[in-house]
Motif scaffolding. Structure first.
Motif, PDB file in Angstrom:
ATOM      1  N   SER A 183       0.829  -1.218   0.000  1.00 18.06           N
ATOM      2  CA  SER A 183       0.000   0.000   0.000  1.00 18.06           C
ATOM      3  C   SER A 183       0.856   1.258   0.000  1.00 18.06           C
ATOM      4  O   SER A 183       0.512   2.242  -0.655  1.00 18.06           O
ATOM      5  N   PHE A 184       1.977   1.262   0.727  1.00 18.96           N
ATOM      6  CA  PHE A 184       2.911   2.382   0.691  1.00 18.96           C
ATOM      7  C   PHE A 184       3.416   2.610  -0.734  1.00 18.96           C
ATOM      8  O   PHE A 184       3.682   3.743  -1.147  1.00 18.96           O
ATOM      9  N   VAL A 185       3.512   1.522  -1.495  1.00 17.29           N
ATOM     10  CA  VAL A 185       3.951   1.612  -2.887  1.00 17.29           C
ATOM     11  C   VAL A 185       3.033   2.536  -3.678  1.00 17.29           C
ATOM     12  O   VAL A 185       3.481   3.285  -4.557  1.00 17.29           O
ATOM     13  N   LYS A 186       1.730   2.507  -3.362  1.00 14.39           N
ATOM     14  CA  LYS A 186       0.780   3.365  -4.068  1.00 14.39           C
ATOM     15  C   LYS A 186       1.038   4.843  -3.769  1.00 14.39           C
ATOM     16  O   LYS A 186       0.879   5.694  -4.644  1.00 14.39           O
ATOM     17  N   ASP A 187       1.405   5.141  -2.534  1.00 11.85           N
ATOM     18  CA  ASP A 187       1.734   6.530  -2.189  1.00 11.85           C
ATOM     19  C   ASP A 187       2.950   7.005  -2.967  1.00 11.85           C
ATOM     20  O   ASP A 187       2.974   8.115  -3.501  1.00 11.85           O
ATOM     21  N   VAL A 188       3.973   6.164  -3.027  1.00 11.29           N
ATOM     22  CA  VAL A 188       5.202   6.538  -3.731  1.00 11.29           C
ATOM     23  C   VAL A 188       4.930   6.720  -5.224  1.00 11.29           C
ATOM     24  O   VAL A 188       5.483   7.635  -5.862  1.00 11.29           O
ATOM     25  N   ALA A 189       4.062   5.900  -5.786  1.00  8.73           N
ATOM     26  CA  ALA A 189       3.731   6.036  -7.211  1.00  8.73           C
ATOM     27  C   ALA A 189       3.162   7.415  -7.513  1.00  8.73           C
ATOM     28  O   ALA A 189       3.513   8.053  -8.522  1.00  8.73           O
ATOM     29  N   GLU A 190       2.291   7.914  -6.645  1.00  6.17           N
ATOM     30  CA  GLU A 190       1.724   9.249  -6.856  1.00  6.17           C
ATOM     31  C   GLU A 190       2.755  10.341  -6.600  1.00  6.17           C
ATOM     32  O   GLU A 190       2.804  11.345  -7.323  1.00  6.17           O
ATOM     33  N   LEU A 191       3.573  10.163  -5.579  1.00  6.46           N
ATOM     34  CA  LEU A 191       4.600  11.159  -5.275  1.00  6.46           C
ATOM     35  C   LEU A 191       5.580  11.295  -6.433  1.00  6.46           C
ATOM     36  O   LEU A 191       6.037  12.407  -6.743  1.00  6.46           O
ATOM     37  N   ARG A 192       5.893  10.194  -7.079  1.00  9.61           N
ATOM     38  CA  ARG A 192       6.805  10.264  -8.225  1.00  9.61           C
ATOM     39  C   ARG A 192       6.222  11.098  -9.358  1.00  9.61           C
ATOM     40  O   ARG A 192       6.951  11.771 -10.087  1.00  9.61           O
ATOM     41  N   LYS A 193       4.905  11.059  -9.506  1.00  8.87           N
ATOM     42  CA  LYS A 193       4.261  11.809 -10.585  1.00  8.87           C
ATOM     43  C   LYS A 193       4.103  13.287 -10.256  1.00  8.87           C
ATOM     44  O   LYS A 193       4.060  14.127 -11.154  1.00  8.87           O
ATOM     45  N   ARG A 194       4.009  13.623  -8.960  1.00  7.00           N
ATOM     46  CA  ARG A 194       3.529  14.952  -8.580  1.00  7.00           C
ATOM     47  C   ARG A 194       4.462  15.712  -7.652  1.00  7.00           C
ATOM     48  O   ARG A 194       4.107  16.807  -7.201  1.00  7.00           O
ATOM     49  N   SER A 195       5.640  15.156  -7.355  1.00  4.54           N
ATOM     50  CA  SER A 195       6.516  15.788  -6.375  1.00  4.54           C
ATOM     51  C   SER A 195       7.852  16.163  -6.997  1.00  4.54           C
ATOM     52  O   SER A 195       8.216  15.681  -8.071  1.00  4.54           O
ATOM     53  N   SER A 196       8.617  17.014  -6.312  1.00  8.22           N
ATOM     54  CA  SER A 196       9.926  17.456  -6.818  1.00  8.22           C
ATOM     55  C   SER A 196      11.072  16.733  -6.124  1.00  8.22           C
ATOM     56  O   SER A 196      12.181  17.253  -6.028  1.00  8.22           O
ATOM     57  N   PHE A 197      10.822  15.512  -5.630  1.00  5.96           N
ATOM     58  CA  PHE A 197      11.852  14.652  -5.058  1.00  5.96           C
ATOM     59  C   PHE A 197      11.972  13.376  -5.889  1.00  5.96           C
ATOM     60  O   PHE A 197      11.033  12.970  -6.574  1.00  5.96           O
ATOM     61  N   ASN A 198      13.135  12.738  -5.827  1.00 10.08           N
ATOM     62  CA  ASN A 198      13.295  11.381  -6.331  1.00 10.08           C
ATOM     63  C   ASN A 198      12.883  10.412  -5.222  1.00 10.08           C
ATOM     64  O   ASN A 198      13.145  10.663  -4.040  1.00 10.08           O
ATOM     65  N   TYR A 199      12.281   9.273  -5.620  1.00  9.75           N
ATOM     66  CA  TYR A 199      11.816   8.300  -4.631  1.00  9.75           C
ATOM     67  C   TYR A 199      12.271   6.885  -4.986  1.00  9.75           C
ATOM     68  O   TYR A 199      11.461   6.027  -5.326  1.00  9.75           O
ATOM     69  N   PRO A 200      13.565   6.598  -4.941  1.00  9.48           N
ATOM     70  CA  PRO A 200      13.983   5.205  -5.118  1.00  9.48           C
ATOM     71  C   PRO A 200      13.459   4.358  -3.964  1.00  9.48           C
ATOM     72  O   PRO A 200      13.435   4.805  -2.818  1.00  9.48           O
ATOM     73  N   MET A 201      13.021   3.131  -4.278  1.00  7.64           N
ATOM     74  CA  MET A 201      12.407   2.296  -3.253  1.00  7.64           C
ATOM     75  C   MET A 201      13.112   0.952  -3.148  1.00  7.64           C
ATOM     76  O   MET A 201      13.231   0.234  -4.142  1.00  7.64           O
ATOM     77  N   VAL A 202      13.570   0.624  -1.942  1.00  8.08           N
ATOM     78  CA  VAL A 202      14.173  -0.684  -1.679  1.00  8.08           C
ATOM     79  C   VAL A 202      13.045  -1.707  -1.650  1.00  8.08           C
ATOM     80  O   VAL A 202      12.177  -1.670  -0.779  1.00  8.08           O
ATOM     81  N   MET A 203      13.065  -2.633  -2.597  1.00  3.15           N
ATOM     82  CA  MET A 203      11.949  -3.561  -2.737  1.00  3.15           C
ATOM     83  C   MET A 203      12.172  -4.891  -2.022  1.00  3.15           C
ATOM     84  O   MET A 203      11.218  -5.605  -1.752  1.00  3.15           O
ATOM     85  N   GLY A 204      13.412  -5.258  -1.733  1.00  2.00           N
ATOM     86  CA  GLY A 204      13.632  -6.587  -1.178  1.00  2.00           C
ATOM     87  C   GLY A 204      14.787  -6.686  -0.210  1.00  2.00           C
ATOM     88  O   GLY A 204      15.749  -5.916  -0.281  1.00  2.00           O
ATOM     89  N   GLY A 205      14.667  -7.642   0.701  1.00  2.00           N
ATOM     90  CA  GLY A 205      15.797  -8.025   1.535  1.00  2.00           C
ATOM     91  C   GLY A 205      15.869  -7.411   2.905  1.00  2.00           C
ATOM     92  O   GLY A 205      16.444  -8.014   3.809  1.00  2.00           O
ATOM     93  N   PHE A 206      15.305  -6.214   3.104  1.00  2.00           N
ATOM     94  CA  PHE A 206      15.574  -5.558   4.380  1.00  2.00           C
ATOM     95  C   PHE A 206      14.862  -6.230   5.548  1.00  2.00           C
ATOM     96  O   PHE A 206      15.202  -5.964   6.696  1.00  2.00           O
ATOM     97  N   THR A 207      13.930  -7.112   5.278  1.00  2.00           N
ATOM     98  CA  THR A 207      13.393  -7.969   6.348  1.00  2.00           C
ATOM     99  C   THR A 207      14.143  -9.301   6.393  1.00  2.00           C
ATOM    100  O   THR A 207      14.724  -9.674   7.413  1.00  2.00           O
TER     101      THR A 207
END
Length: 427
Positions: A59-83
């Motif tokens: 669900s957090f992924v959905k927030d980042v998807a919108e932020l990437r379209k509408r924000s002035s920051f880069n949002y790289p997302m770690v998708m695996g391994g940190f657990t």
């Protein structure tokens, strides 16, 4: 090396990857774990001056998807391994959300390993872009502990966009009890939340954070509704939609009754030019609903599918049936009429209810079927085009009751102001 790892992860040996990668981490430690997590990063567009490193959650992924379209920051997302990788060196007692803090002092090596892992990963990302902030989907994940410490080392903020939003009174009481029992203290910089309820619950605990560390921004994912056409007149819409509430809604038995009524209505109104749709949450939910239908010997014209997109279904729905779910807020965003069952386990007031009928902002927007007959009547009225649209001023008041509505209409802009306040100017 990258090509080899890619082929292992996505090729014929993909089923071996969890075991193989964990073995590599056991042998190579935090540095190898960080490199493997780095390879999992979904970078998105990296054309902005400031970068927020995100730690993925559902669900957090959905927030980042919108932020990437509408924000002035880069949002790289770690998708695996940190657990999974951190489980190699983290004892079971520290793998408990919220309560991990009780065991940190007794396991200094585990903390050192997690800090080293986070430090290596942030350094790898920083080779591509300097990291201005780290962003998580909750403030008390044990997996984030090392990242919080590294953020302090690097003098960058550790921020949270909370995916949790307790609203039902009993749930709020339980959340407060949970955090008080744990005596949890947030070690990051600041927390952004969906609405008043989460802020009030967090503040009621008394130990999590200071009042100035929590800001109501709403959820960026709701900006996706800006791109959806919700103008189709209510009586021209082709769908009658049931959003499932099979588990976790305090109404399992009554859902089965609602499902039976919905399927019967789909047969009765089969030639009326509307389609009956059962929108399930995921594949497991779809299987569960099909089993219920088979056990009740229901032969329905209703379509049951988890792959249906709410952004497509809700704007085409003339009536949405649901109980105790934030999905009803999205139904109202889509300007659909909505009805909630209010018999049996489903209620319209009390500490187990998200939408109490005695609240004006709710009763003006949401209908309540207090008997099975009233639900069938509501469906029939909708099929026959006898339900008027909801006035826009009622829509906004209802949404703001549950999810903060930004004054300028943009959740992403509201959240970006939060980011700027804590991450400062571009470096």
């Amino acid at each position: 090396m990258k090509k080899i790892l890619h082929s292992l992860r996505y090729g014929a040996m993909s089923h071996l990857w969890p075991w193989l990668s964990s073995t590599m981490v056991r042998l190579g430690g935090p540095r190898v774990a960080a490199y493997l997590s780095y390879l999992s990063i979904d970078w998105g567009r990296m054309d902005k001056d400031r970068t927020v490193l995100c730690l993925s959650r559902e669900s957090f992924v959905k927030d980042v998807a919108e932020l990437r379209k509408r924000s002035s920051f880069n949002y790289p997302m770690v998708m695996g391994g940190f657990t999974r990788f951190q489980m190699v060196w983290t004892p079971a007692s520290m793998q408990i959300q919220t309560f991990y803090q009780r065991h940190v002092a007794d396991n200094p090596r585990a903390l050192r390993q997690s800090v080293a892992y986070a430090r290596h990963l942030v350094r790898l990302v920083s080779r591509k872009r300097p990291v201005n902030a780290i962003l998580s989907a909750n403030f008390d994940y044990w997996q984030d502990n090392g990242f919080k410490q590294v953020a302090k080392e690097l003098a960058i903020p550790f921020l949270v966009l909370s995916r949790e939003h307790p609203i039902i009174p009993k749930v709020c009481t339980e959340v407060i009890r949970w955090y008080r029992e744990s005596e949890y203290r947030f070690e990051g910089s600041a927390i952004a939340v969906a609405g008043r309820s989460t802020r009030d619950v967090t503040m009621a605990v008394g130990t999590i954070c200071r009042p100035d560390q929590i800001t109501i921004t709403g959820l960026p994912r709701y900006d996706a509704w800006q791109d959806v056409d919700t103008s189709l007149p209510i009586n021209d819409r082709p769908l009658i939609t049931l959003l499932t509430f099979t588990e976790g809604y305090y109404a399992d038995s009554t859902f089965k009754e609602v499902l039976q009524l919905f399927c019967e209505a789909a047969v009765v109104h089969g030639g009326a030019g509307v389609e009956f749709v059962i929108k399930t949450k995921d594949v497991g939910d779809t299987v569960a609903v099909h089993k219920m239908m088979a056990k009740m010997n229901l032969h329905s014209a209703a379509r049951c599918d988890h792959e249906l997109n709410l952004f497509d279904v809700l704007p085409k729905s003339r009536l949405v049936i649901n109980y105790n779910s934030l999905s009803l807020v999205e139904a109202v965003m889509a300007r659909a009429n909505s009805v909630s069952p209010a018999w049996g386990e489903c209620m319209d007031c009390g500490d187990l209810v998200m939408y109490p009928s005695d609240r004006e902002n709710v009763s003006r927007v949401l209908g309540f079927a207090r008997t099975p007959g009233e639900l069938l009547a509501a469906i029939a009225a909708s099929v026959q085009g006898e339900t008027p649209p909801i006035p826009v001023e009622f829509v906004r008041a209802f949404i703001d009751e549950y999810i903060h509505v930004p004054t300028d209409g943009s959740y992403c802009a509201e959240f970006e102001r939060f980011l700027v306040a804590y991450s400062g100017p571009a470096r």
